[in-house]
Design an enzyme around this catalytic site. Sequence first.
Site, short mmCIF file in Angstrom:
data_model
loop_
_atom_site.label_atom_id
_atom_site.label_comp_id
_atom_site.label_asym_id
_atom_site.label_seq_id
_atom_site.Cartn_x
_atom_site.Cartn_y
_atom_site.Cartn_z
N LYS A 164 3.54 -7.11 3.88
CA LYS A 164 3.30 -5.70 3.61
C LYS A 164 2.94 -5.03 4.91
O LYS A 164 2.48 -5.68 5.85
CB LYS A 164 2.19 -5.48 2.58
CG LYS A 164 0.79 -5.80 2.96
CD LYS A 164 0.04 -4.83 3.82
CE LYS A 164 0.14 -3.39 3.40
NZ LYS A 164 -0.55 -2.52 4.40
N THR A 167 0.88 -1.18 0.00
CA THR A 167 0.00 0.00 0.00
C THR A 167 0.92 1.23 0.00
O THR A 167 1.36 1.67 -1.04
CB THR A 167 -0.96 0.00 1.20
OG1 THR A 167 -0.22 -0.15 2.41
CG2 THR A 167 -1.98 -1.11 1.08
N THR A 183 -7.46 11.33 0.39
CA THR A 183 -7.90 12.30 -0.60
C THR A 183 -7.08 12.21 -1.88
O THR A 183 -6.08 11.53 -1.93
CB THR A 183 -7.79 13.72 -0.02
OG1 THR A 183 -6.53 13.85 0.62
CG2 THR A 183 -8.88 13.95 0.98
N GLU A 187 6.16 4.22 7.60
CA GLU A 187 5.81 5.39 6.80
C GLU A 187 6.73 6.58 7.12
O GLU A 187 6.80 7.04 8.25
CB GLU A 187 4.34 5.75 7.00
CG GLU A 187 3.45 4.80 6.21
CD GLU A 187 1.96 4.98 6.49
OE1 GLU A 187 1.18 4.44 5.69
OE2 GLU A 187 1.61 5.64 7.47
N ASN A 240 0.26 10.56 5.97
CA ASN A 240 -0.98 10.28 6.68
C ASN A 240 -1.93 11.46 6.76
O ASN A 240 -3.10 11.30 7.10
CB ASN A 240 -0.68 9.73 8.07
CG ASN A 240 -0.17 8.32 7.97
OD1 ASN A 240 -0.88 7.44 7.51
ND2 ASN A 240 1.08 8.12 8.35
N THR A 260 -1.67 -3.42 10.89
CA THR A 260 -1.85 -3.55 9.44
C THR A 260 -0.68 -4.14 8.81
O THR A 260 0.24 -3.46 8.41
CB THR A 260 -2.07 -2.26 8.70
OG1 THR A 260 -3.25 -1.71 9.13
CG2 THR A 260 -2.22 -2.51 7.21
#
Lengths: 426, 426
Positions: free
Chosen positions: A199, A168, A426, A299, A421, A210
């Site tokens: 992942k 992702t 969007t 991230e 994040n 996740t």
Amino acid sequence: MEQGCIRLDPPPNLTVVADGGVASAHGFAACGVHAGIRRNRDELDLALVVADEPCAAAGMFTQNVFCSAPVTVSREHLDGVSYGTARAVLVNSGNANAATGDIGLANARETARMAADAIGCTEDEVLVASTGVIGVHLPLAPFEDHLGEAAHALSGAGGHDAACAIMTTDTFPKEYAVTYESGALGFEGMRVTIGGMVKGSGMIMPNMATMIAVVTTDAPIAPEAAHRALRQAVAVSFNKVTVDSDTSTNDSCFLLASGKAPGAPGSLIVDRDPAYFEFADALGHVCTTLARDMACDGEGATRLITVEVRGAASDEDADLAARAVANSPLVKTAVFGHDANWGRIAMAIGKSGAAFRQEDVSIDIMGIAVCRGGLTVEFDEDEALKRFENPEIVLSVDLGAGEGSATMWTCDLTHDYVTINGDYRT
Amino acid sequence: MEQGCIRLDPPPNLTVVADGGVASAHGFAACGVHAGIRRNRDELDLALVVADEPCAAAGMFTQNVFCSAPVTVSREHLDGVSYGTARAVLVNSGNANAATGDIGLANARETARMAADAIGCTEDEVLVASTGVIGVHLPLAPFEDHLGEAAHALSGAGGHDAACAIMTTDTFPKEYAVTYESGALGFEGMRVTIGGMVKGSGMIMPNMATMIAVVTTDAPIAPEAAHRALRQAVAVSFNKVTVDSDTSTNDSCFLLASGKAPGAPGSLIVDRDPAYFEFADALGHVCTTLARDMACDGEGATRLITVEVRGAASDEDADLAARAVANSPLVKTAVFGHDANWGRIAMAIGKSGAAFRQEDVSIDIMGIAVCRGGLTVEFDEDEALKRFENPEIVLSVDLGAGEGSATMWTCDLTHDYVTINGDYRT
């Protein structure tokens, strides 16, 4: 992380498989295709891992109350006890199929049915996992239109595409495989391969956040023993990784075992065999390597942070302290800022609930003693600044309270984390 | 936060004191001076709050094992039971005097002694608090050189300077005061003032994280009742604020009560009097207002986030769920990104440990229904985007599991948080 993963040498009995992954073990094929679930992108978004025949399977799943539909369906397909037999694992990115109610459950079952049709097995032999946006219904057309193509693309060389298809916000695919020759009584000379993919970059925190991991092996191991080995491996690997303390709705980790290792004697590895411990150690190494890869790819990460706590009153206390350090935004931003600020580490262990006295605490940052007896030690700031250039930053704490220990992995907290994040949906 | 604090109207029986603060109540004076503890800055760094006479005092302190020297000393000066009598509170910024061992304790006692000399009381009548860098010895010269000047500067108008002197990464001073006329039996017509100041922006998390609060009142309340009222007020105010889930080594909250309210009858307010509840409610309002100010001024914040959980199986469960939402980096970055991403709120409550079923959950973001029965509700994205312009973002969750409720305050997670904390010590 710009530099990708940071690999440690394996134990001497293991050999790393070059370009190895989820399809390296005998008896498995994999693929990754673009099905169009990630609408505005041209990336791979559908992965299939398929065993030649029904094989032993085990799973571990998120503890989140808001668990996703595929988690519920995979649990059912593992007979509600988290192990049994399976033929395939179907994973999609782009949509989590979470918070989608009865329609979500029906959709998850339907994707398993479609995959079963495509590869020629029964619906309950297909395990499913999804990752992506929450609260949006999973579109079925991409599966309907592309599962035939996926089944056609299955190959022993397809592990890499599968690892890419489950990404992702991951910045690189995470896959790894090792082999070993068994020396265990009754299994001498058997050549076992264990390989997997994972992942997960944000929203990662123990109890299976996740994260979707699929591991395959050709070891001839019974389902119950496979589940036990997986549970132990997850406890010291994926459950010791935290990126932002958040726990996802979709975490799933699967282990499939084909039994097709060259030289396999025909009998099964069962719990507490010497062959079991040999297998469990190798599985632990594979999962730990993939777990470190996840933390490397947290991230926005620029540094892998390894937190080692020893001298705790118990392993549980060590875990509490290590977790508090690894979850602390102040520690994580200090590493980003190349600041050997041990006060923030002290603050984190102090609030963790672990039992200790501050005057017994030692802290090292990248091997540099910065705190002894709870007090500041003068250290060479230039040397510390130099060591912050390392891709892996090791923070070591000795609580001076006992023999308990734990290791956790995380990453620094950076501007890119906020950017990723703050502008995801969007 | 650019816009400073966001104040709610007080209950009808309370009147806000214009420019009120820690020296608004009768019987108190305050000041803030530049003593040079913050070396490279010209800012105020030393605050004194002094009562005309020894008065009732209560304190609450950090739970962190690595508690600072001034916390230990202030506990001692409150007779080890967290209430007693005191004359003054001495607060410095620029140095936390934490992780400083026996030297730190001696230094904290020495600053209390010097303050006692300057104002004319005994050492154990001075409560002390420090905030700033950890692990560095507190320099005594700034106190020696400037406490005389500070004692000279004490005045009823000095509350604002005191509020400025305790700031660290705070972007604005936080102070507030109210008055009320008692209607309670035996205290009719007494005009009570309660005012206070607080500092704390990063490293804020319940159980009294990096936060220093000093509240004064002229209510005639006994020390034990004062402590009880303070404990209750802190539970629903400062302990419901989280900026980054980190808990500091130095948190301290003090309440001093002079008994000099105009019209005070000469008797003391004791626990469970009608006058006690009247006082406790007003104190709760003052602390809640200061707590909201802290969240508004969370490091790098652009939005105050108020998390309301109701329908929980218990107040404890509501707290767990609200805390998980308020601590979630994914929720906080979503607010920064103006993203009405209720999936992240669902994820947070799902991992919180609170008991509920996902099909019973409702979620509103700024009064817009986004989730009902655990499922997505279509909503007007443009209207949501418009409401994200508000300085305060209210996230409301109903767990559908009982009558428990809780409110927490936090702020969004922004690039500025990373900048501030990635470059704090250097």
